[in-house]
Design a protein around this motif. Structure first.
Motif, PDB file in Angstrom:
ATOM      1  N   CYS A   1      28.937  16.419  82.441  1.00  0.00           N
ATOM      2  CA  CYS A   1      28.257  17.026  83.594  1.00  0.00           C
ATOM      3  C   CYS A   1      28.464  18.539  83.600  1.00  0.00           C
ATOM      4  CB  CYS A   1      28.745  16.414  84.901  1.00  0.00           C
ATOM      5  SG  CYS A   1      28.075  14.778  85.241  1.00  0.00           S
TER       6      CYS A   1
ATOM      7  N   LEU B   1      25.458  19.728  85.775  1.00  0.00           N
ATOM      8  CA  LEU B   1      25.006  18.676  86.678  1.00  0.00           C
ATOM      9  C   LEU B   1      26.115  18.315  87.654  1.00  0.00           C
ATOM     10  CD1 LEU B   1      23.387  16.077  84.237  1.00  0.00           C
ATOM     11  CD2 LEU B   1      22.181  17.496  85.896  1.00  0.00           C
TER      12      LEU B   1
ATOM     13  N   ILE C   1      27.726  15.346  90.176  1.00  0.00           N
ATOM     14  CA  ILE C   1      27.815  13.891  90.097  1.00  0.00           C
ATOM     15  C   ILE C   1      26.613  13.269  90.818  1.00  0.00           C
ATOM     16  CG2 ILE C   1      29.174  11.872  90.770  1.00  0.00           C
ATOM     17  CD1 ILE C   1      30.289  13.512  88.373  1.00  0.00           C
TER      18      ILE C   1
ATOM     19  N   LEU D   1      23.674  13.454  88.516  1.00  0.00           N
ATOM     20  CA  LEU D   1      23.813  12.440  87.469  1.00  0.00           C
ATOM     21  C   LEU D   1      23.398  11.073  88.006  1.00  0.00           C
ATOM     22  CD1 LEU D   1      24.682  11.444  84.687  1.00  0.00           C
ATOM     23  CD2 LEU D   1      27.031  11.284  85.580  1.00  0.00           C
TER      24      LEU D   1
ATOM     25  N   LEU E   1      21.938  11.294  80.828  1.00  0.00           N
ATOM     26  CA  LEU E   1      22.475  12.493  80.183  1.00  0.00           C
ATOM     27  C   LEU E   1      21.753  12.836  78.885  1.00  0.00           C
ATOM     28  CD1 LEU E   1      26.250  11.694  80.753  1.00  0.00           C
ATOM     29  CD2 LEU E   1      25.003  13.650  81.741  1.00  0.00           C
TER      30      LEU E   1
END
Length: 80
Positions: free
Chosen positions: A15, A20, A22, A25, A59
């Protein structure tokens, strides 16, 4: 380090690399925020491979790439 801790650190690492949160994500992976929070807090000790696969899809990497990290090289023995 155990497998749960290694998974958490790897998710955090990926991340950070991709800038990013959480929450982001969770959104791009199609996994509920509560599930991701449970993984990241250690409440869920053993994230299923299906969940890991969804995180990897979000991802943009393979499961193999996810586990291709030094974090997974020297894990504690789970059966004692």
């Amino acid at each position: 380090m155990n497998i749960s801790q290694a998974v958490i650190r790897r998710i955090e690492e990926l991340c950070r690399e991709r800038h990013l949160s959480i929450n982001a994500l969770s959104n791009i992976s199609g996994i509920t925020q509560s599930t991701v929070n449970d993984i990241m807090s250690g409440k869920t000790y053993n994230a299923g491979i299906g969940t890991i696969k969804k995180l990897c899809d979000g991802l943009g990497l393979s499961v193999r790439d996810f586990f291709d990290s030094e974090l997974f090289s020297n894990l504690e023995q789970e059966i004692k």
